[in-house]
Design a protein around this motif. Sequence first.
Motif, mmCIF file in Angstrom:
data_model
loop_
_atom_site.group_PDB
_atom_site.id
_atom_site.type_symbol
_atom_site.label_atom_id
_atom_site.label_comp_id
_atom_site.label_asym_id
_atom_site.label_seq_id
_atom_site.Cartn_x
_atom_site.Cartn_y
_atom_site.Cartn_z
ATOM 1 N N MET A 118 0.827 -1.208 0.000
ATOM 2 C CA MET A 118 0.000 0.000 0.000
ATOM 3 C C MET A 118 0.864 1.262 0.000
ATOM 4 O O MET A 118 1.797 1.375 0.807
ATOM 5 N N ILE B 238 -4.174 1.999 7.681
ATOM 6 C CA ILE B 238 -4.451 2.149 6.254
ATOM 7 C C ILE B 238 -5.884 2.636 6.104
ATOM 8 O O ILE B 238 -6.801 2.125 6.759
ATOM 9 N N GLN B 239 -6.100 3.625 5.259
ATOM 10 C CA GLN B 239 -7.444 4.141 5.030
ATOM 11 C C GLN B 239 -8.335 3.040 4.450
ATOM 12 O O GLN B 239 -7.974 2.394 3.463
ATOM 13 N N SER C 245 -1.625 6.626 1.302
ATOM 14 C CA SER C 245 -2.921 6.131 1.785
ATOM 15 C C SER C 245 -2.793 5.501 3.166
ATOM 16 O O SER C 245 -3.695 4.796 3.615
ATOM 17 N N SER C 246 -1.660 5.736 3.823
ATOM 18 C CA SER C 246 -1.365 5.061 5.079
ATOM 19 C C SER C 246 -0.836 6.054 6.106
ATOM 20 O O SER C 246 -0.584 7.223 5.804
ATOM 21 N N VAL D 106 -10.071 3.820 9.391
ATOM 22 C CA VAL D 106 -8.815 3.153 9.058
ATOM 23 C C VAL D 106 -8.808 1.725 9.597
ATOM 24 O O VAL D 106 -9.552 1.383 10.523
ATOM 25 N N ILE E 189 2.085 -1.872 4.272
ATOM 26 C CA ILE E 189 2.466 -0.532 3.840
ATOM 27 C C ILE E 189 3.864 -0.576 3.215
ATOM 28 O O ILE E 189 4.716 -1.349 3.640
ATOM 29 N N ALA F 131 0.493 1.207 12.693
ATOM 30 C CA ALA F 131 0.298 1.355 11.245
ATOM 31 C C ALA F 131 -1.199 1.368 10.950
ATOM 32 O O ALA F 131 -1.949 0.536 11.474
#
Length: 285
Positions: free
Chosen positions: A20, A84-85, A24-25, A59, A108, A82
């Motif tokens: 990713m 992520i969306q 976006s993270s 997220v 990620i 961590a």
Amino acid sequence: ALIDIIRESAVKSKKAVFSMPLSSSFVTMIGFEADAKEDISSRVRVEARKYIPVPISEVTLDWAEIESDINKNENHRDILVAAIQNQALNRFKTLMQFANLKEPPTEIECFSAIRGVYKEEEENMAVIDIGAVSTKLYIANKGLLQRMHRVRAGGVIATKRIASALELPFEEAEIKKRSVKKDDADFREVARLHDSSYDRTWQEFRQVIKEYENNLSIKLDTIYITGGGSIFPTTKILIQDVLRKDVEVVNTFGKVAYPAFMEDIVFELNPTFHVALGAALRMFE
């Protein structure tokens, strides 16, 4: 495009790992006091809300406790968080299903980048990933991310500066940046414009590395550079001069076998395929 690549390369495997984009993270390090035996799962989510700039409900959150020598207090817990969306995660899951790659694990890109370089004999290491719109510094210990610093400076910004100064369309400036050679008449001017786009970046990275080294009383001997921007002729020497460290272009393909006749092209591909290959190596951990 992805399906075309899979078809043309005759790939048979249906296993994949999706790396990713950092855009976006969100990755950060948090720390708090807690008893060594305490279950800190709920506390991590509460603490993470203070650092993640969007609601936690938007997220997918993951975390891992890491060993750190920075704080000697035995009740201090250091956590790598961590996120992520969800919107981006769902979009890329749909893409993977469309390509008939079912439920690939997602990580990620910073973790893929570190895996692509990590060697057991090198306990502490740093990676600089020079991308299109941002440049990232990752510092790792025993293959685990310890520090990350990102600056909004990348290949697109450098190309725009070249295009403006030389009065060229963006596409022509990009081609010139990628193809210019040291013996070309306009090399010095193109190099000046390109390198000046990263002046603040290398100075910031130098400060982050210095602080990390001082806190742990260690030295990072080698800095690995990767990403499309690492290919420009002056980049390696410039980073070496500012950071006062040995600098090497990544050699991720050194971890896999390939035909000898591909040696030259593999050297060129290493920086741009580094993250993808680092993600693929996850399947062998």
